[in-house]
Design a protein around this motif. Structure first.
Motif, PDB file in Angstrom:
ATOM      1  N   MET A 161       0.943  -1.292  -0.411  1.00 28.20           N
ATOM      2  CA  MET A 161       0.020  -0.179  -0.238  1.00 28.20           C
ATOM      3  C   MET A 161       0.637   1.482   0.254  1.00 28.20           C
ATOM      4  O   MET A 161       0.484   2.043  -0.628  1.00 28.20           O
ATOM      5  CB  MET A 161      -0.511  -0.001   0.897  1.00 28.20           C
ATOM      6  CG  MET A 161      -1.978  -1.398   0.930  1.00 28.20           C
ATOM      7  SD  MET A 161      -2.747  -1.399  -0.005  1.00 28.20           S
ATOM      8  CE  MET A 161      -3.782   0.072  -0.291  1.00 28.20           C
ATOM      9  N   VAL A 162       2.385   1.148   0.492  1.00 29.81           N
ATOM     10  CA  VAL A 162       2.633   2.056   0.494  1.00 29.81           C
ATOM     11  C   VAL A 162       3.779   2.615  -0.792  1.00 29.81           C
ATOM     12  O   VAL A 162       3.254   3.927  -1.409  1.00 29.81           O
ATOM     13  CB  VAL A 162       4.146   2.305   1.670  1.00 29.81           C
ATOM     14  CG1 VAL A 162       5.249   3.564   1.220  1.00 29.81           C
ATOM     15  CG2 VAL A 162       3.788   1.906   3.258  1.00 29.81           C
ATOM     16  N   SER A 163       3.503   1.211  -1.723  1.00 32.16           N
ATOM     17  CA  SER A 163       4.294   1.854  -2.606  1.00 32.16           C
ATOM     18  C   SER A 163       3.137   2.627  -3.249  1.00 32.16           C
ATOM     19  O   SER A 163       3.704   3.588  -4.537  1.00 32.16           O
ATOM     20  CB  SER A 163       4.537   0.505  -3.795  1.00 32.16           C
ATOM     21  OG  SER A 163       5.601  -0.121  -2.904  1.00 32.16           O
ATOM     22  N   LEU A 164       1.983   1.600  -3.485  1.00 28.48           N
ATOM     23  CA  LEU A 164       0.477   2.290  -3.896  1.00 28.48           C
ATOM     24  C   LEU A 164       0.890   3.888  -4.041  1.00 28.48           C
ATOM     25  O   LEU A 164       0.407   4.559  -4.701  1.00 28.48           O
ATOM     26  CB  LEU A 164      -0.363   1.648  -3.881  1.00 28.48           C
ATOM     27  CG  LEU A 164      -1.467   2.263  -4.666  1.00 28.48           C
ATOM     28  CD1 LEU A 164      -1.645   2.512  -5.978  1.00 28.48           C
ATOM     29  CD2 LEU A 164      -2.657   1.016  -3.847  1.00 28.48           C
ATOM     30  N   HIS A 217      -4.725   0.148   5.774  1.00 29.61           N
ATOM     31  CA  HIS A 217      -4.570  -0.011   4.367  1.00 29.61           C
ATOM     32  C   HIS A 217      -5.042   1.208   3.897  1.00 29.61           C
ATOM     33  O   HIS A 217      -4.422   1.850   2.483  1.00 29.61           O
ATOM     34  CB  HIS A 217      -5.191  -1.448   4.204  1.00 29.61           C
ATOM     35  CG  HIS A 217      -4.313  -2.061   4.348  1.00 29.61           C
ATOM     36  ND1 HIS A 217      -3.893  -3.446   3.546  1.00 29.61           N
ATOM     37  CD2 HIS A 217      -3.517  -3.341   5.105  1.00 29.61           C
ATOM     38  CE1 HIS A 217      -2.400  -4.613   3.443  1.00 29.61           C
ATOM     39  NE2 HIS A 217      -2.793  -3.319   5.022  1.00 29.61           N
ATOM     40  N   LYS A 218      -6.446   1.443   3.866  1.00 30.96           N
ATOM     41  CA  LYS A 218      -7.156   2.114   3.033  1.00 30.96           C
ATOM     42  C   LYS A 218      -6.911   3.695   3.607  1.00 30.96           C
ATOM     43  O   LYS A 218      -6.919   4.382   2.837  1.00 30.96           O
ATOM     44  CB  LYS A 218      -8.713   2.474   3.500  1.00 30.96           C
ATOM     45  CG  LYS A 218      -9.825   3.190   2.649  1.00 30.96           C
ATOM     46  CD  LYS A 218     -11.324   3.317   3.073  1.00 30.96           C
ATOM     47  CE  LYS A 218     -11.946   3.653   2.234  1.00 30.96           C
ATOM     48  NZ  LYS A 218     -13.318   3.482   3.075  1.00 30.96           N
ATOM     49  N   ALA A 219      -6.160   4.158   4.463  1.00 25.68           N
ATOM     50  CA  ALA A 219      -5.564   5.335   4.776  1.00 25.68           C
ATOM     51  C   ALA A 219      -4.245   5.705   3.700  1.00 25.68           C
ATOM     52  O   ALA A 219      -3.894   7.325   3.305  1.00 25.68           O
ATOM     53  CB  ALA A 219      -5.422   5.809   6.258  1.00 25.68           C
ATOM     54  N   LEU A 220      -3.304   4.640   3.691  1.00 29.33           N
ATOM     55  CA  LEU A 220      -2.197   5.297   2.984  1.00 29.33           C
ATOM     56  C   LEU A 220      -2.805   5.386   1.043  1.00 29.33           C
ATOM     57  O   LEU A 220      -2.158   6.449   1.118  1.00 29.33           O
ATOM     58  CB  LEU A 220      -1.562   3.885   2.509  1.00 29.33           C
ATOM     59  CG  LEU A 220      -1.134   4.078   4.083  1.00 29.33           C
ATOM     60  CD1 LEU A 220      -0.371   2.049   4.360  1.00 29.33           C
ATOM     61  CD2 LEU A 220       0.138   4.694   3.794  1.00 29.33           C
ATOM     62  N   LEU A 221      -4.347   4.588   0.798  1.00 24.35           N
ATOM     63  CA  LEU A 221      -4.545   5.312  -0.493  1.00 24.35           C
ATOM     64  C   LEU A 221      -5.261   6.755  -0.092  1.00 24.35           C
ATOM     65  O   LEU A 221      -4.990   7.869  -1.211  1.00 24.35           O
ATOM     66  CB  LEU A 221      -6.067   4.496  -0.712  1.00 24.35           C
ATOM     67  CG  LEU A 221      -5.454   3.405  -1.611  1.00 24.35           C
ATOM     68  CD1 LEU A 221      -6.968   2.739  -1.890  1.00 24.35           C
ATOM     69  CD2 LEU A 221      -4.274   4.163  -2.778  1.00 24.35           C
ATOM     70  N   LEU A 222      -5.212   7.860   0.959  1.00 22.25           N
ATOM     71  CA  LEU A 222      -6.224   8.531   1.039  1.00 22.25           C
ATOM     72  C   LEU A 222      -5.633   9.347   1.733  1.00 22.25           C
ATOM     73  O   LEU A 222      -5.688  10.288   2.918  1.00 22.25           O
ATOM     74  CB  LEU A 222      -7.453   8.214   2.248  1.00 22.25           C
ATOM     75  CG  LEU A 222      -8.851   7.354   1.360  1.00 22.25           C
ATOM     76  CD1 LEU A 222      -9.441   7.242   2.314  1.00 22.25           C
ATOM     77  CD2 LEU A 222      -9.122   8.532   0.190  1.00 22.25           C
ATOM     78  N   ALA A 227      -7.767  14.218   7.089  1.00 19.43           N
ATOM     79  CA  ALA A 227      -8.761  13.753   8.098  1.00 19.43           C
ATOM     80  C   ALA A 227      -8.264  12.104   7.933  1.00 19.43           C
ATOM     81  O   ALA A 227      -8.608  11.445   9.527  1.00 19.43           O
ATOM     82  CB  ALA A 227     -10.242  13.399   7.191  1.00 19.43           C
ATOM     83  N   GLN A 228      -6.931  11.936   7.505  1.00 20.53           N
ATOM     84  CA  GLN A 228      -6.872  10.504   7.373  1.00 20.53           C
ATOM     85  C   GLN A 228      -5.297  10.329   7.975  1.00 20.53           C
ATOM     86  O   GLN A 228      -4.629   9.489   8.002  1.00 20.53           O
ATOM     87  CB  GLN A 228      -6.832   9.754   5.983  1.00 20.53           C
ATOM     88  CG  GLN A 228      -8.427   9.525   5.284  1.00 20.53           C
ATOM     89  CD  GLN A 228      -8.780   8.355   6.089  1.00 20.53           C
ATOM     90  OE1 GLN A 228      -8.765   7.483   6.574  1.00 20.53           O
ATOM     91  NE2 GLN A 228     -10.409   9.027   6.234  1.00 20.53           N
ATOM     92  N   THR A 232      -3.011   7.345   8.016  1.00 23.25           N
ATOM     93  CA  THR A 232      -1.509   7.175   7.560  1.00 23.25           C
ATOM     94  C   THR A 232      -0.676   7.423   8.542  1.00 23.25           C
ATOM     95  O   THR A 232       1.035   6.280   7.906  1.00 23.25           O
ATOM     96  CB  THR A 232      -1.821   8.598   6.507  1.00 23.25           C
ATOM     97  OG1 THR A 232      -3.206   8.249   6.065  1.00 23.25           O
ATOM     98  CG2 THR A 232      -0.827   8.034   5.474  1.00 23.25           C
ATOM     99  N   ARG A 233      -0.188   8.031   9.246  1.00 26.68           N
ATOM    100  CA  ARG A 233       1.356   8.541  10.034  1.00 26.68           C
ATOM    101  C   ARG A 233       0.981   6.635  10.926  1.00 26.68           C
ATOM    102  O   ARG A 233       2.356   6.060  10.561  1.00 26.68           O
ATOM    103  CB  ARG A 233       1.052   9.126  11.132  1.00 26.68           C
ATOM    104  CG  ARG A 233       1.460  10.787  10.651  1.00 26.68           C
ATOM    105  CD  ARG A 233       1.771  11.522  11.355  1.00 26.68           C
ATOM    106  NE  ARG A 233       0.565  11.930  11.649  1.00 26.68           N
ATOM    107  CZ  ARG A 233      -0.172  13.374  11.157  1.00 26.68           C
ATOM    108  NH1 ARG A 233       0.601  13.820  10.448  1.00 26.68           N
ATOM    109  NH2 ARG A 233      -1.709  13.791  12.311  1.00 26.68           N
TER     110      ARG A 233
END
Ligand code: SF4
Length: 275
Positions: A161-164, A217-222, A227-228, A232-233
């Motif tokens: 997900m980080v790569s994405l 996982h979802k937060a990495l996309l956002l 708000a995310q 993400t951190r």
């Protein structure tokens, strides 16, 4: 067609689930009968698959020439690995059948996740995107691809997900609609999700079942959404990628705002652990 009750002359999606496999078939019934492959398009397009887009291009033309038809859209479902075999299809698509935006579904960028999804590599999407942009410019139209991505698919790790997220950031893409994986009946992905095993290889597959982890996982996309950013951190900390928290050009999120932490402490609100 023009006489149909309530029909205003616009067909919203000619393609259906897969927009460009019309009349594509195995080149020989004998070969097809003997074939034991699970897919004609994965891994890679089978050399025996007839990928001629000619019948589809004719169909697109015929439909848009029908009396009473003003616009025929193809809104989604383009298989870009097949589309790149027909520059004419991409030209026709861009010139006549896109209403400003075309949704496409690369789903991920990680080769191992795409392999579990039975999807083509991200390079095929990038080539298609380039051709679509050129064809749109040649047609004098300002229109865009809307790529869709999925989080929490079996096989996907936080590192994937980080790569994405890095891929998205490098292209200045900020997806707004993010699909979190939902198991649906009778799919291979659901089988992997529930058993943790790839039924084709019988090898273990990493799955995301914990709700908190799914959120990470979802937060990495956002990652771009303020708000995310706490999530993400947290995801980056778990992925051991705190190098991506900061203000530099490569950073996905800024460090936490100390003022917000002080405000939360003063209000007695519980604080999330952040890097
Ligand atoms: S995988 Fe290839 S050989 Fe098998 S049916 Fe499809 S096109 Fe034919």
């Amino acid at each position: 067609m023009g006489d149909s009750i309530g029909f205003k002359g616009v067909l919203s999606d000619l393609g259906g689930p897969t927009a460009n496999m019309y009349k594509m078939t195995c080149k020989s019934p004998t070969i097809e009968q003997a074939c034991r492959k699970l897919s004609c398009v994965h891994p890679g397009i089978c050399e025996n698959l007839v990928t001629d887009h000619g019948p589809l291009i004719k169909l697109m033309k015929r439909v848009r020439e029908q009396p009473g038809v003003k616009k025929v859209l193809i809104a989604s479902g383009v298989r870009y690995d097949l589309a790149e075999k027909s520059p004419e299809f991409v030209r026709e698509l861009a010139k006549h059948h896109v209403g400003g935006q075309l949704s496409v579904a690369p789903e991920h960028v990680s080769p191992r996740v795409l392999e579990k999804m039975k999807k083509p590599g991200i390079a095929a999407y990038e080539r298609f995107a380039e051709r679509f942009t050129c064809a749109s410019e040649a047609a004098g139209k300002e229109q865009y691809l809307i790529p869709y991505f999925i989080s929490g698919h079996p096989g996907s790790t936080l590192a994937d997900m980080v790569s994405l997220a890095l891929w998205l950031k490098a292209r200045n893409l900020r997806p707004r609609q993010v699909q979190d994986f939902i198991p649906t009946p009778m799919s291979m992905a659901t089988c992997m999700h529930l058993t943790g095993i790839d039924p084709l290889t019988m090898q273990p597959v990493r799955t995301v079942t914990d709700l908190r982890e799914k959120k990470l996982h979802k937060a990495l996309l956002l990652y771009w959404d303020p708000a995310q950013q706490d999530l993400t951190r947290e995801a980056l900390r778990k992925a051991k990628r705190l190098d991506l928290v900061g203000h530099g050009p490569r950073a996905l999120v800024p460090p936490p705002d100390p003022r917000a932490a002080r405000k939360n402490a003063a209000s007695g609100r519980p604080q999330r652990r952040t890097p």
